[in-house]
Design a protein around this motif. Sequence first.
Motif, PDB file in Angstrom:
ATOM      1  N   ALA A  95      99.055  21.369 -11.240  1.00 51.85           N
ATOM      2  CA  ALA A  95      98.394  20.799 -10.039  1.00 51.85           C
ATOM      3  C   ALA A  95      98.829  20.519  -9.046  1.00 51.85           C
ATOM      4  O   ALA A  95      98.078  21.187  -7.847  1.00 51.85           O
ATOM      5  CB  ALA A  95      97.814  19.723 -10.994  1.00 51.85           C
ATOM      6  N   ARG A  99      98.842  23.597  -5.600  1.00 46.84           N
ATOM      7  CA  ARG A  99      98.362  23.337  -4.081  1.00 46.84           C
ATOM      8  C   ARG A  99      99.970  23.795  -3.049  1.00 46.84           C
ATOM      9  O   ARG A  99      99.484  24.107  -2.109  1.00 46.84           O
ATOM     10  CB  ARG A  99      98.037  21.860  -3.996  1.00 46.84           C
ATOM     11  CG  ARG A  99      96.517  21.732  -5.122  1.00 46.84           C
ATOM     12  CD  ARG A  99      96.279  20.361  -5.038  1.00 46.84           C
ATOM     13  NE  ARG A  99      94.904  19.910  -5.546  1.00 46.84           N
ATOM     14  CZ  ARG A  99      94.712  20.152  -6.577  1.00 46.84           C
ATOM     15  NH1 ARG A  99      95.126  20.421  -7.152  1.00 46.84           N
ATOM     16  NH2 ARG A  99      93.496  19.841  -6.872  1.00 46.84           N
ATOM     17  N   GLU A 114      95.555  14.833  -4.834  1.00 48.08           N
ATOM     18  CA  GLU A 114      94.464  15.767  -5.397  1.00 48.08           C
ATOM     19  C   GLU A 114      94.604  16.105  -6.838  1.00 48.08           C
ATOM     20  O   GLU A 114      94.076  16.019  -7.844  1.00 48.08           O
ATOM     21  CB  GLU A 114      93.932  17.230  -4.879  1.00 48.08           C
ATOM     22  CG  GLU A 114      93.484  16.840  -3.305  1.00 48.08           C
ATOM     23  CD  GLU A 114      93.149  18.093  -2.749  1.00 48.08           C
ATOM     24  OE1 GLU A 114      93.831  18.709  -2.964  1.00 48.08           O
ATOM     25  OE2 GLU A 114      92.610  17.578  -1.062  1.00 48.08           O
ATOM     26  N   GLU A 118      93.206  15.584 -10.118  1.00 49.58           N
ATOM     27  CA  GLU A 118      92.198  17.045 -11.351  1.00 49.58           C
ATOM     28  C   GLU A 118      92.689  16.676 -12.591  1.00 49.58           C
ATOM     29  O   GLU A 118      92.291  17.362 -13.577  1.00 49.58           O
ATOM     30  CB  GLU A 118      92.930  18.687 -10.721  1.00 49.58           C
ATOM     31  CG  GLU A 118      92.424  19.041 -11.759  1.00 49.58           C
ATOM     32  CD  GLU A 118      93.295  20.831 -10.928  1.00 49.58           C
ATOM     33  OE1 GLU A 118      93.947  21.335 -12.006  1.00 49.58           O
ATOM     34  OE2 GLU A 118      93.309  20.404  -9.457  1.00 49.58           O
TER      35      GLU A 118
END
Length: 209
Positions: A95, A99, A114, A118
């Motif tokens: 995750a 990004r 974030e 997630e």
Amino acid sequence: MTARAKVDLWFDPMDPWSWIVSRWLLEVERVREIDLGFHVMSVSLINADREVPAQYQDDPEAFLARMRKAWGPVRVATAAVALKGDEVLRDLYTAVGTRIHERGDADYDRVVREALAEVGLPAELAEAAHGEEHDARLKESTERGMRPVGTDVGSPIVHIGRLAFFGPVISRIPRGEQAGRFFDSLAGLAEFPHFWELKRTRTEEPEFS
């Protein structure tokens, strides 16, 4: 290899070369019988007492700023390990790394918020990015990864059975059977305990596709 191989990757989330190696090893897991584990290490910690690398001599502050920024994601990852164990890293790293490396998000505070959401981890873990609470654990993990390879290396480090390597440094992600064959070659080198080094000059930057 005929026996199931124990493979462990030590990575810093901000390092693009580690990201490529991690995606390669996930490919290997699909085509070879391996037990794959993920562990954190910190390039900021490693470089704390080192001289500024040659490529940053013209702008040493850029290097120092990069190292300061790198503390955030790896501290959050370490806090997650303290809460859930190393098993949490596979999904959290994916995750975070997606990004940073594939989407090009340079706002690491947003990235970790974030990513935590997630994968269903507590939002308060993001606070670890700016504190030293988990640095002793991070130092222990970094030293554990580096112990078999020495102190003159960085991220990534791969352990295969009893032998460990810095790298491999690869600029593309091998896929499918190609990933398996590449792993077979590295595993073959790992069977000989007196192997130390192969190197050639790198002429391209990492690509994540």
